[in-house]
Write an enzyme that holds these catalytic residues in place. Structure first.
Site, PDB file in Angstrom:
ATOM      1  N   LYS A  87      43.360  40.679  30.442  1.00 56.18           N
ATOM      2  CA  LYS A  87      44.623  40.755  31.179  1.00 56.18           C
ATOM      3  C   LYS A  87      45.372  39.418  31.140  1.00 56.18           C
ATOM      4  CE  LYS A  87      44.214  41.114  35.687  1.00 56.18           C
ATOM      5  NZ  LYS A  87      44.791  39.879  36.289  1.00 56.18           N
ATOM      6  N   ARG A 140      49.960  36.182  28.767  1.00 54.31           N
ATOM      7  CA  ARG A 140      50.446  34.991  28.067  1.00 54.31           C
ATOM      8  C   ARG A 140      51.020  35.336  26.692  1.00 54.31           C
ATOM      9  NH1 ARG A 140      47.159  33.959  32.009  1.00 54.31           N
ATOM     10  NH2 ARG A 140      47.011  31.894  32.985  1.00 54.31           N
ATOM     11  N   SER A 200      44.756  26.380  40.529  1.00 54.92           N
ATOM     12  CA  SER A 200      45.202  27.665  39.999  1.00 54.92           C
ATOM     13  C   SER A 200      45.651  27.550  38.548  1.00 54.92           C
ATOM     14  CB  SER A 200      46.360  28.206  40.845  1.00 54.92           C
ATOM     15  OG  SER A 200      47.024  29.253  40.186  1.00 54.92           O
ATOM     16  N   ASP A 214      37.660  35.903  39.630  1.00 56.51           N
ATOM     17  CA  ASP A 214      37.963  37.325  39.767  1.00 56.51           C
ATOM     18  C   ASP A 214      36.727  38.162  40.063  1.00 56.51           C
ATOM     19  OD1 ASP A 214      40.686  37.028  39.373  1.00 56.51           O
ATOM     20  OD2 ASP A 214      40.552  37.304  37.211  1.00 56.51           O
ATOM     21  N   ARG A 271      40.281  37.973  50.059  1.00 55.24           N
ATOM     22  CA  ARG A 271      39.080  38.505  49.423  1.00 55.24           C
ATOM     23  C   ARG A 271      37.785  37.987  50.034  1.00 55.24           C
ATOM     24  NH1 ARG A 271      40.724  38.920  43.115  1.00 55.24           N
ATOM     25  NH2 ARG A 271      41.916  40.856  43.296  1.00 55.24           N
TER      26      ARG A 271
END
Length: 477
Positions: free
Chosen positions: A39, A44, A203, A356, A387
């Site tokens: 993904k 990108r 990030s 993730d 999360r």
């Protein structure tokens, strides 16, 4: 009982997933499954097709066609790029991007705090995809394209100042139209001042946005960041000839040129490969699992490496490079979790290499003896859900002891785990983590709203069935 374990089943909008424990055995041959394209790399590649000087037609092979990627396509069409999708192609999805199409305007989503919406610029709605929104802001700031970037109500509450502030420091005129530091934002003018910027967070989306802006503007920029995280943007742009130098926690863009190729290949997504691999280990029936053509970028292998360190038999084979500079190969897992010790994630770079997969790692840890810790994870409070909190609630629904502590999770293994209804909180990562743990538990588990897995992994149930899971979508609500 910790307060975080007290919860009511939330309302859902997606279909449920029904999972019956146990594996369907198909003889002694190794199990093999292919996962969709990455993904992050697909995002990108789409942005690369929008760079100045890119070919009029760019084909992206083995693209991820999940909801997060599709969220970017209407925004691209609003900017005058035609995007065609083909999910039937052999070897994965194909995206074809063509320049020169008539712009297709998007309907504007109202915002109670916004007055005086600019009417003379494209409105780019990215729904719930933070990667689409953040990378798009960076590209627009690099090309000098005036536009409004927006998202759905959930994305409007996620932080955007991480990338807007460094872009403004490089001379871009970017304004928040609603709440400070949040979407929607108006990109008015491009970056134009060379210099050095310091990112506040690790990030990869923030760093990628700034690097994209610098390369698109051919602007010499040094980007300093606090922790190593996924480097797909740097790898792809370097493969295209952009002058990028990566030092310790620093990326230097020399402001030179690049050449976007007409075809970009996307590796299989290691974050998606984690689910069939975890199911295989949880069954622990002594068989072998092979996952071919998966990305082996070191900044994405944290889930596998943590399990390997703890004693799981996981290996990498058949290594090679894609046209976009990404290493790929086959992930091979043998046996199960016998002898695997508690898991420990105790430094930021490792956390970012599995960020993730934190909900999945916590569910696997719940099945292990001992106490596992996942630290350095405060950033997870700003995902599709908080999360940390929702992973703890998910664990509690299975009977696991998962607590939110400081900046992470503490998982006390050994508690009896039971099947039953569990909440996905409309978060695709939680839905898939729940369905994966459920394959090892006797009885039926219903993942409420589990159909939200389509955000990143539309073929999740099919891939899990390929490795022996008994899982199907249950539309009865």
């Amino acid at each position: 009982m910790p307060e975080v374990q007290e919860f009511a089943m939330p309302a859902t909008t997606s279909a449920n997933l029904a999972v019956d424990g146990g594996r369907v055995v198909r003889g002694g041959a190794p199990f093999t499954a292919r996962v969709p394209g990455d993904k992050s790399v697909t995002h990108r590649a789409l942005l690369a097709a929008m760079l100045p000087g890119a070919p009029d037609t760019v084909t992206i092979r083995n693209a991820n066609l999940g909801g997060a990627v599709r969220a970017l396509l209407p925004a691209m069409r609003a900017l005058g790029l035609a995007v065609e999708t083909d999910g039937t192609a052999a070897g994965g999805g194909v995206l074809t991007v063509r320049r020169g199409a008539a712009p297709v305007p998007q309907p504007r989503r109202e915002h109670h705090g916004v007055t005086g919406w600019p009417q003379d610029v494209p409105y780019l709605q990215t729904e719930g995809s933070s990667a689409a929104a953040r990378l798009l802001v960076g590209l627009l700031a690099g090309t000098g394209t005036r536009a409004v970037v927006d998202g759905d109500e959930v994305l409007r509450h996620r932080p955007m100042e991480w990338l807007v502030e460094p872009l403004v420091a490089l001379g871009a005129d970017i304004r928040h139209l609603g709440d400070p530091g949040r979407l929607p934002v108006l990109v008015e003018s491009p970056v134009h001042r060379p210099g050095t910027v310091d990112l506040k967070v690790g990030s990869a989306q923030a760093r990628s946005a700034v690097v994209l802006a610098a390369v698109a503007a051919r602007l010499p920029v040094t980007v300093r960041h606090p922790v190593r995280s996924r480097d797909h943007t740097e790898r792809m742009l370097a493969a295209f000839g952009a002058g990028l130098t990566e030092l310790e926690r620093t990326v230097v863009c020399d402001g030179g040129g690049y050449t976007v190729p007409p075809v970009i290949d996307v590796p299989g997504d290691p974050s998606l490969a984690a689910y069939p691999l975890a199911a295989h280990l949880l069954w622990g029936d002594g068989s072998e699992l092979r996952l071919p053509d998966v990305g082996l970028n070191l900044t994405r292998l944290g889930f596998f490496d943590v399990l390997r360190t703890a004693g799981a038999d996981i290996a990498y084979a058949d290594r090679r490079l894609t046209s976009g500079g990404e290493p790929v190969g086959t992930i091979v897992a043998r046996g199960g979790l016998d002898g695997v010790t508690a898991l420990d994630v105790d430094e930021p770079a490792l956390l970012h290499a599995l960020i993730d997969e934190v909900p999945l790692l916590a569910m696997v840890a719940a099945a292990l003896p001992g106490t596992s810790r996942i630290g350095c994870a405060a950033e997870l409070r700003f995902k599709e859900t908080d999360r940390l909190a929702t992973t703890a609630r998910l664990g509690a629904a299975f009977g696991a002891r998962v607590d939110v502590v400081d900046d992470g999770l503490l998982v006390r293994g050994g508690a009896p785990l039971t099947a039953g209804p569990v909440p996905a909180h409309e978060d695709h990562r939680l839905a898939m983590a729940a369905a994966t743990l459920a394959v090892s538990l006797p009885g039926r588990t219903t993942v409420l709203g589990g159909g939200c897995h389509r955000t990143s992994f539309p073929d999740f149930a099919d891939v899990q069935r390929a490795v022996g899971a008994r899982i199907h979508e249950d539309t009865e609500r």
